[in-house]
Design a protein around this motif. Structure first.
Motif, short mmCIF file in Angstrom:
data_model
loop_
_atom_site.label_atom_id
_atom_site.label_comp_id
_atom_site.label_asym_id
_atom_site.label_seq_id
_atom_site.Cartn_x
_atom_site.Cartn_y
_atom_site.Cartn_z
N PRO A 222 4.01 -2.47 -3.58
CA PRO A 222 2.76 -2.55 -2.81
C PRO A 222 2.19 -1.16 -2.52
O PRO A 222 2.92 -0.16 -2.49
CB PRO A 222 3.21 -3.24 -1.52
CG PRO A 222 4.48 -3.94 -1.87
CD PRO A 222 5.14 -3.09 -2.91
N LEU A 223 0.90 -1.12 -2.29
CA LEU A 223 0.20 0.14 -2.01
C LEU A 223 -0.31 0.14 -0.57
O LEU A 223 -0.89 -0.84 -0.10
CB LEU A 223 -0.99 0.31 -2.96
CG LEU A 223 -1.96 1.45 -2.64
CD1 LEU A 223 -1.29 2.81 -2.82
CD2 LEU A 223 -3.22 1.35 -3.51
N ASP A 287 -13.19 6.49 -5.52
CA ASP A 287 -12.31 7.53 -6.06
C ASP A 287 -10.84 7.20 -5.82
O ASP A 287 -10.05 7.10 -6.75
CB ASP A 287 -12.65 8.89 -5.42
CG ASP A 287 -13.95 9.48 -5.94
OD1 ASP A 287 -14.25 9.29 -7.12
OD2 ASP A 287 -14.66 10.13 -5.15
N VAL A 288 -10.47 7.01 -4.55
CA VAL A 288 -9.05 6.86 -4.20
C VAL A 288 -8.47 5.56 -4.74
O VAL A 288 -7.44 5.57 -5.43
CB VAL A 288 -8.87 6.93 -2.67
CG1 VAL A 288 -7.43 6.56 -2.30
CG2 VAL A 288 -9.21 8.32 -2.16
N VAL A 289 -9.10 4.43 -4.43
CA VAL A 289 -8.51 3.14 -4.81
C VAL A 289 -8.38 2.98 -6.32
O VAL A 289 -7.30 2.63 -6.82
CB VAL A 289 -9.32 1.97 -4.20
CG1 VAL A 289 -8.84 0.63 -4.76
CG2 VAL A 289 -9.20 1.98 -2.68
N ALA A 292 -5.53 5.29 -7.50
CA ALA A 292 -4.21 4.82 -7.09
C ALA A 292 -3.75 3.64 -7.94
O ALA A 292 -2.59 3.56 -8.37
CB ALA A 292 -4.21 4.44 -5.62
N ARG A 293 -4.66 2.72 -8.23
CA ARG A 293 -4.29 1.55 -9.02
C ARG A 293 -3.94 1.90 -10.46
O ARG A 293 -3.09 1.27 -11.07
CB ARG A 293 -5.43 0.54 -8.99
CG ARG A 293 -5.54 -0.22 -7.68
CD ARG A 293 -6.69 -1.19 -7.68
NE ARG A 293 -6.58 -2.17 -6.60
CZ ARG A 293 -7.49 -3.09 -6.33
NH1 ARG A 293 -8.59 -3.17 -7.08
NH2 ARG A 293 -7.32 -3.93 -5.34
N LEU A 299 1.28 -2.61 -7.27
CA LEU A 299 0.76 -3.95 -7.51
C LEU A 299 -0.74 -3.95 -7.28
O LEU A 299 -1.27 -3.18 -6.48
CB LEU A 299 1.45 -4.95 -6.57
CG LEU A 299 2.98 -5.05 -6.75
CD1 LEU A 299 3.61 -5.81 -5.59
CD2 LEU A 299 3.33 -5.70 -8.07
N GLN A 300 -1.45 -4.83 -7.98
CA GLN A 300 -2.90 -4.73 -8.04
C GLN A 300 -3.65 -5.65 -7.07
O GLN A 300 -4.77 -5.36 -6.69
CB GLN A 300 -3.38 -5.04 -9.47
CG GLN A 300 -2.74 -4.15 -10.54
CD GLN A 300 -3.21 -2.71 -10.45
OE1 GLN A 300 -4.39 -2.42 -10.58
NE2 GLN A 300 -2.28 -1.79 -10.23
#
Length: 444
Positions: A222-223, A287-289, A292-293, A299-300
């Motif tokens: 998880p993020l 930008d960030v999300v 990160a993915r 997990l998405q």
């Protein structure tokens, strides 16, 4: 002031900036030195006349200190709201000591004058360090000056073939390998998080990688995208310590936590919006999300994606979680600011929204929740120190709004905590306790 990172090999500077300013030997020595100097200045002359003089000096000095702090808190709003009770004690004590030191400058020998002069900055510094220790949010000398000594981390690139989220929860399929480290790692993201879309000049993000992320063929995890308070830095050590304890109880499994900068400067507050102060919302969402993915082994799905924050960052978490439930299925707001600019709403309304109360209202998380309700699958956790009177009611209002919007809502008051490190760590611990089954890290 931008956060500064120390160069590799700067061992002397590292030792200085990594000095423990909460409860280590430095603080013990500082308190002892201040006490000795105070006693020296206290016992200057014999007789009751000196005793009465000292009593008057200490009372007057304390009252002046209380008055100065009261003006700073209630008139100038220099601290964005009430301060911890310890601040009143430290400031009044410092002013009492300084008043005594000034009195020692008259009709005294040169060495007493010298000690008295040195006592003034000593008492001031002792009070500053004492207040900082009471809050506990700047554990090192470097963190007090926004200087980081964290190492850089180059997160392992995930296998594109495993991008699909698993059907079964992680706890049911994961077996930790024998070579898995006992603890995770915290560091600065090597190369930084690109700001290609927003152009927002964020300070370097930090990341926490749990033990399960540090093995070969690591599972996707998880993020958590987290933001800290203002003034403050994108510091991952706090959430890292909480998640290390979590991982120790869950076979090394814990979320990957990316702690980003929503301020650009610790003295600034761009309100987590796209405005003339900076395109923070674009930075986070565009930008960030996506980075990160794509770049982290996470997990998405929104069920596995959490936006979290403390204080100013907690208000940002409530905003993003309310506005983008298709991205952030979970929001964890620890001691949150109720809405952007809640500390000085009239100024924000006039300068950022040109007096448009409707436009300002549209960015308030409670109003967003009401407009988007019902939320079919959002989990919201709001925590606050039970003694944090400045943030308690706002946090409760946010929780009420989330409940009314059909979010799966938890409100938790951290026992004995104020707006301090106990509230931060206690809130994070409760948050991941609630989220653990949803993230697939433990049984329901």
């Amino acid at each position: 002031m931008p956060i500064t990172t120390m160069a590799e090999g700067a061992t002397v500077w590292d030792l200085i900036w990594e000095l423990n300013v909460i409860d280590g030997p430095f603080m013990v020595a500082l308190y002892a030195l201040a006490a000795l100097v105070f006693l020296y200045l206290l016992f200057r002359g014999p007789g009751w006349s000196w005793v009465l003089t000292v009593i008057v000096l200490l009372i007057v000095g304390s009252l002046v200190g209380i008055a100065v702090l009261w003006i700073g808190v209630n008139v100038l709003d220099a601290f964005g709201g009430p301060v911890d009770d310890s601040a009143w004690l430290w400031v009044s004590a410092a002013f009492a000591g300084i008043t005594l030191a000034i009195w020692n400058l008259w009709h005294s020998r040169w060495w007493r004058k010298l000690i008295a002069l040195l006592a003034i900055p000593l008492f001031s510094a002792t009070a500053a360090f004492g207040v900082n220790a009471a809050y506990g949010l700047n554990p090192t000398l470097g963190s007090m000056f926004h200087i980081s000594t964290a190492d850089t981390i180059d997160p392992p690139v995930p296998d594109p073939a495993t991008i699909a989220d698993p059907v079964e929860p992680l706890y049911a399929t994961w077996t930790p390998p024998p070579d898995m480290p006992e603890t995770g790692e915290v560091g600065i993201v090597q190369g930084g998080v690109p700001n290609t879309v927003s152009g927002f000049e964020a300070r370097p993000a930090q990341i926490y990688l749990p033990p399960a992320a540090l093995v070969a063929d690591a599972p996707r995890l998880p993020l958590v995208v987290m933001m800290m308070g203002q003034p403050g830095d994108p510091e991952a050590s706090f959430i890292g310590s909480v998640l290390d304890e979590f991982a120790a109880e869950h076979d090394g499994l814990a979320p990957i936590a990316l702690v980003i900068d929503q301020l650009g400067d610790p003295s600034a507050d761009p309100l987590c919006l796209d405005s003339e102060l900076g395109k923070v919302e674009s930075y986070v969402m565009q930008d960030v999300v996506p980075w990160a993915r794509q770049r982290l082994g996470v997990l998405q799905g929104p069920q596995f994606t959490t936006v979290a924050g403390y204080s100013n960052g907690g208000g940002c978490a409530a905003y993003f979680g309310a506005k983008y439930p298709e991205v952030f299925g979970n929001l964890l707001a620890v001691s949150p600011v109720e809405y952007a600019g809640a500390e000085h709403p009239d100024e924000v309304l006039a300068e950022i929204f040109n007096g448009d109360t409707v436009a300002y209202g549209m960015v308030k998380p409670a109003n967003i929740m009401a407009a988007k309700a019902p939320y079919p699958d959002s989990v919201a956790i709001f925590t606050v120190g039970e003694n944090d009177l400045a943030f308690l009611r706002g946090t409760e209002r946010l929780a009420d709004a989330a409940t009314a919007a059909a979010m799966q809502t938890t409100l938790f008051l951290v026992p004995g905590a104020d707006h301090d490190v106990a509230a931060l760590t206690g809130g994070l611990e409760k948050g991941f306790e609630v989220l653990s089954p949803r993230l697939g890290l433990s049984a329901p």
